[in-house]
Design a protein around this motif. Structure first.
Motif, PDB file in Angstrom:
ATOM      1  N   MET A 146       0.838  -1.192   0.000  1.00  0.00           N
ATOM      2  CA  MET A 146       0.000   0.000   0.000  1.00  0.00           C
ATOM      3  C   MET A 146       0.871   1.240   0.000  1.00  0.00           C
ATOM      4  O   MET A 146       1.819   1.341   0.797  1.00  0.00           O
ATOM      5  N   VAL A 147       0.596   2.144  -0.911  1.00  0.00           N
ATOM      6  CA  VAL A 147       1.297   3.429  -0.950  1.00  0.00           C
ATOM      7  C   VAL A 147       0.255   4.524  -0.821  1.00  0.00           C
ATOM      8  O   VAL A 147      -0.641   4.638  -1.664  1.00  0.00           O
ATOM      9  N   THR A 148       0.348   5.332   0.231  1.00  0.00           N
ATOM     10  CA  THR A 148      -0.574   6.455   0.369  1.00  0.00           C
ATOM     11  C   THR A 148       0.031   7.687  -0.290  1.00  0.00           C
ATOM     12  O   THR A 148       1.247   7.801  -0.448  1.00  0.00           O
TER      13      THR A 148
ATOM     14  N   ILE B  63       3.479  -4.551   3.150  1.00  0.00           N
ATOM     15  CA  ILE B  63       4.273  -3.323   3.186  1.00  0.00           C
ATOM     16  C   ILE B  63       3.327  -2.130   3.111  1.00  0.00           C
ATOM     17  O   ILE B  63       2.494  -2.058   2.206  1.00  0.00           O
ATOM     18  N   TRP B  64       3.452  -1.221   4.066  1.00  0.00           N
ATOM     19  CA  TRP B  64       2.648   0.001   4.061  1.00  0.00           C
ATOM     20  C   TRP B  64       3.586   1.190   3.977  1.00  0.00           C
ATOM     21  O   TRP B  64       4.396   1.424   4.883  1.00  0.00           O
ATOM     22  N   VAL B  65       3.515   1.940   2.888  1.00  0.00           N
ATOM     23  CA  VAL B  65       4.343   3.134   2.713  1.00  0.00           C
ATOM     24  C   VAL B  65       3.457   4.349   2.939  1.00  0.00           C
ATOM     25  O   VAL B  65       2.595   4.668   2.113  1.00  0.00           O
ATOM     26  N   HIS B  66       3.660   5.024   4.067  1.00  0.00           N
ATOM     27  CA  HIS B  66       2.796   6.151   4.408  1.00  0.00           C
ATOM     28  C   HIS B  66       3.431   7.450   3.931  1.00  0.00           C
ATOM     29  O   HIS B  66       4.150   8.133   4.663  1.00  0.00           O
ATOM     30  N   ASN B  67       3.136   7.778   2.688  1.00  0.00           N
ATOM     31  CA  ASN B  67       3.702   8.959   2.043  1.00  0.00           C
ATOM     32  C   ASN B  67       2.752  10.155   2.066  1.00  0.00           C
ATOM     33  O   ASN B  67       3.170  11.277   1.793  1.00  0.00           O
ATOM     34  N   ALA B  68       1.484   9.960   2.400  1.00  0.00           N
ATOM     35  CA  ALA B  68       0.493  11.034   2.332  1.00  0.00           C
ATOM     36  C   ALA B  68       0.905  12.214   3.205  1.00  0.00           C
ATOM     37  O   ALA B  68       1.280  12.051   4.364  1.00  0.00           O
TER      38      ALA B  68
ATOM     39  N   ALA C 167      -2.821   1.795  13.307  1.00  0.00           N
ATOM     40  CA  ALA C 167      -3.870   0.844  12.927  1.00  0.00           C
ATOM     41  C   ALA C 167      -3.317  -0.304  12.099  1.00  0.00           C
ATOM     42  O   ALA C 167      -3.617  -1.475  12.351  1.00  0.00           O
ATOM     43  N   VAL C 168      -2.495   0.017  11.108  1.00  0.00           N
ATOM     44  CA  VAL C 168      -1.941  -1.054  10.268  1.00  0.00           C
ATOM     45  C   VAL C 168      -0.888  -1.840  11.033  1.00  0.00           C
ATOM     46  O   VAL C 168      -0.749  -3.069  10.855  1.00  0.00           O
TER      47      VAL C 168
ATOM     48  N   ARG D 162       4.064 -10.344  10.869  1.00  0.00           N
ATOM     49  CA  ARG D 162       5.074  -9.803   9.959  1.00  0.00           C
ATOM     50  C   ARG D 162       4.545  -8.532   9.287  1.00  0.00           C
ATOM     51  O   ARG D 162       3.345  -8.285   9.257  1.00  0.00           O
ATOM     52  N   GLY D 163       5.486  -7.765   8.739  1.00  0.00           N
ATOM     53  CA  GLY D 163       5.095  -6.563   8.004  1.00  0.00           C
ATOM     54  C   GLY D 163       6.188  -5.511   8.035  1.00  0.00           C
ATOM     55  O   GLY D 163       7.127  -5.577   8.840  1.00  0.00           O
TER      56      GLY D 163
END
Length: 249
Positions: free
Chosen positions: A1-3, A73-78, A113-114, A123-124
């Motif tokens: 996820m890419v924000t 994978i969570w990429v918090h770019n927002a 949350a994620v 994992r993550g």
């Protein structure tokens, strides 16, 4: 996820991950058409619209994405853009409020949350976006705003890494002078300063940040967590020209 994936650094990260074979979900606040274009360039991706500056929106986005499939994978770019568009005209206080709501509170609420779901799964990887000059300081309104808010994101990242260890890795990318939308139309002073303050002598490109994100998300970085990685061409820490002159050169 890419924000924040509809343009700039987020778009570059999405395309880099797609090239590496990732199955993508992409987010934007309201730029549906631009987000769909990025999804197409990435070979197809689920898309989500949400204003992460609103209370609860981050948790709702996480639940919506996770219901389709767990996220590795969570990429918090927002982040809020207060340098271009309508927000560029609002006063310092209003800009600071917006940055606090989106960049700080939105990052914290969403990544918590994620992160909880990833820890339960076992994992993550979570990546956040800071700013290289938050650690050394920069003069003027931009330095005071971005240094404060991105510094908070960087501190939160280190804390979250400890909270979610050992099963979830959490790191922060700290870009320097990156040629995004603002850089395309920046005055000559800022263009010259961006090149002067990087040891490699050039602006950074969104692709430079994307490559670093891909590394931190990969198994090659399995022993890296709680880290703030500068992506800034070796920022020299040079004083602005006026300050250097007044200090004797």
């Amino acid at each position: 996820m890419v924000t924040g994936a509809s343009s700039g650094i987020g778009r570059a990260i999405a395309l880099e991950f797609a090239a590496a074979g990732a199955q993508l979900s992409l987010h934007a606040r309201s730029s549906a058409q631009a987000l769909q274009q990025v999804a197409g360039e990435a070979g197809g991706a689920a898309t989500h619209l949400a204003d992460l500056g609103q209370h609860g929106a981050g948790a709702e986005l996480v639940a919506s994405v996770w219901d389709r499939s767990p996220i590795d994978i969570w990429v918090h770019n927002a982040g809020a853009d207060v340098l271009t568009g309508d927000a560029a005209a609002i006063d310092f206080g209003a800009k600071l409020d917006l940055l606090w709501q989106v960049d700080v509170r939105g990052t914290i609420e969403t990544c918590r949350a994620v992160g909880e779901r990833m820890r339960e799964r076992g994992r993550g990887v979570i990546l956040t976006i800071g700013w290289d000059q938050a650690e050394v300081g920069m003069e003027g309104d931009p330095g005071e705003m971005f240094g404060t808010t991105k510094g908070a994101v960087m501190a939160f990242t280190k804390a979250l890494a400890k909270s979610l260890a050992p099963s979830v890795r959490v790191n922060c990318l700290a870009p320097g002078w990156i040629k995004t939308k603002w850089g395309d139309d920046a005055p000559d002073y800022w263009r010259e300063r961006a090149q002067r303050e990087a040891l490699v002598g050039r602006w950074g490109e969104p692709a430079d940040v994307a490559a670093a994100a891909c590394y931190l998300a990969s198994p090659a970085a399995s022993f890296v967590t709680g880290c703030v990685l500068p992506v800034n061409g070796g920022f020299s820490g040079a004083l602005p020209r006026a300050a250097s002159d007044s200090a004797g050169g």
